[in-house]
Write a protein that holds these residues in place. Structure first.
Motif, short mmCIF file in Angstrom:
data_model
loop_
_atom_site.label_atom_id
_atom_site.label_comp_id
_atom_site.label_asym_id
_atom_site.label_seq_id
_atom_site.Cartn_x
_atom_site.Cartn_y
_atom_site.Cartn_z
N SER A 54 -34.24 25.42 -31.82
CA SER A 54 -32.95 23.62 -31.31
C SER A 54 -33.16 23.74 -29.61
N ASP A 58 -35.73 21.45 -27.43
CA ASP A 58 -34.95 20.31 -26.48
C ASP A 58 -36.04 20.81 -25.23
N ALA A 61 -38.62 18.45 -25.66
CA ALA A 61 -38.66 16.55 -25.39
C ALA A 61 -38.29 16.59 -23.67
N LYS A 68 -37.42 12.58 -27.78
CA LYS A 68 -36.89 12.80 -27.63
C LYS A 68 -35.63 13.09 -28.95
N ASN A 69 -36.04 11.81 -29.49
CA ASN A 69 -36.06 11.21 -30.50
C ASN A 69 -36.07 12.03 -31.53
N ALA A 71 -37.18 15.10 -31.43
CA ALA A 71 -36.16 16.20 -31.19
C ALA A 71 -35.33 16.12 -32.48
N SER A 72 -34.27 15.29 -31.26
CA SER A 72 -33.03 14.93 -31.91
C SER A 72 -33.50 15.27 -33.80
N ARG A 73 -34.54 14.21 -34.05
CA ARG A 73 -34.45 14.25 -35.61
C ARG A 73 -34.62 15.48 -36.14
N LYS A 74 -35.56 16.50 -35.42
CA LYS A 74 -35.56 17.74 -36.46
C LYS A 74 -34.84 18.74 -36.06
N LYS A 75 -34.18 18.43 -34.91
CA LYS A 75 -32.83 18.93 -34.86
C LYS A 75 -31.63 18.92 -35.83
N SER A 76 -31.50 17.81 -36.01
CA SER A 76 -30.45 17.86 -37.31
C SER A 76 -30.78 17.53 -38.99
#
Length: 82
Positions: A54, A58, A61, A68-69, A71-76
């Motif tokens: 995570s 970040d 990104a 950034k989206n 990165a957010s998607r992969k983290k989720s």
């Protein structure tokens, strides 16, 4: 190869940046893969690896290596698997 001095410098700077970006992106991918493998095998340090992945996402990104989206998607998705 460019003839103008500033253009020559830009080529050198771009090559350096490209190499650094490729290395950082590769490291990020490796961290994510390690976390996914830990989740799949049920390793003890899964949570640590997910946190590291995570953080790597970040950082990538923030440097503009990935959106950034993305990165957010992969983290989720990683958190959902864990």
């Amino acid at each position: 190869m460019p003839n103008i001095k500033s253009a020559i410098k830009r080529v050198k700077v771009n090559e350096k940046a490209n190499a650094a970006n490729a290395q950082a992106k590769s490291a990020m991918r490796t961290t994510v893969k390690k976390a996914e493998q830990a989740i799949a095998t049920g390793a003890e340090n899964t949570q640590e690896l997910v946190v590291a992945a995570s953080k790597a996402l970040d950082k990538a990104a923030s440097k503009g290596l990935i959106h950034k989206n993305a990165a957010s998607r992969k983290k989720s998705r990683l958190a959902k698997k864990a």
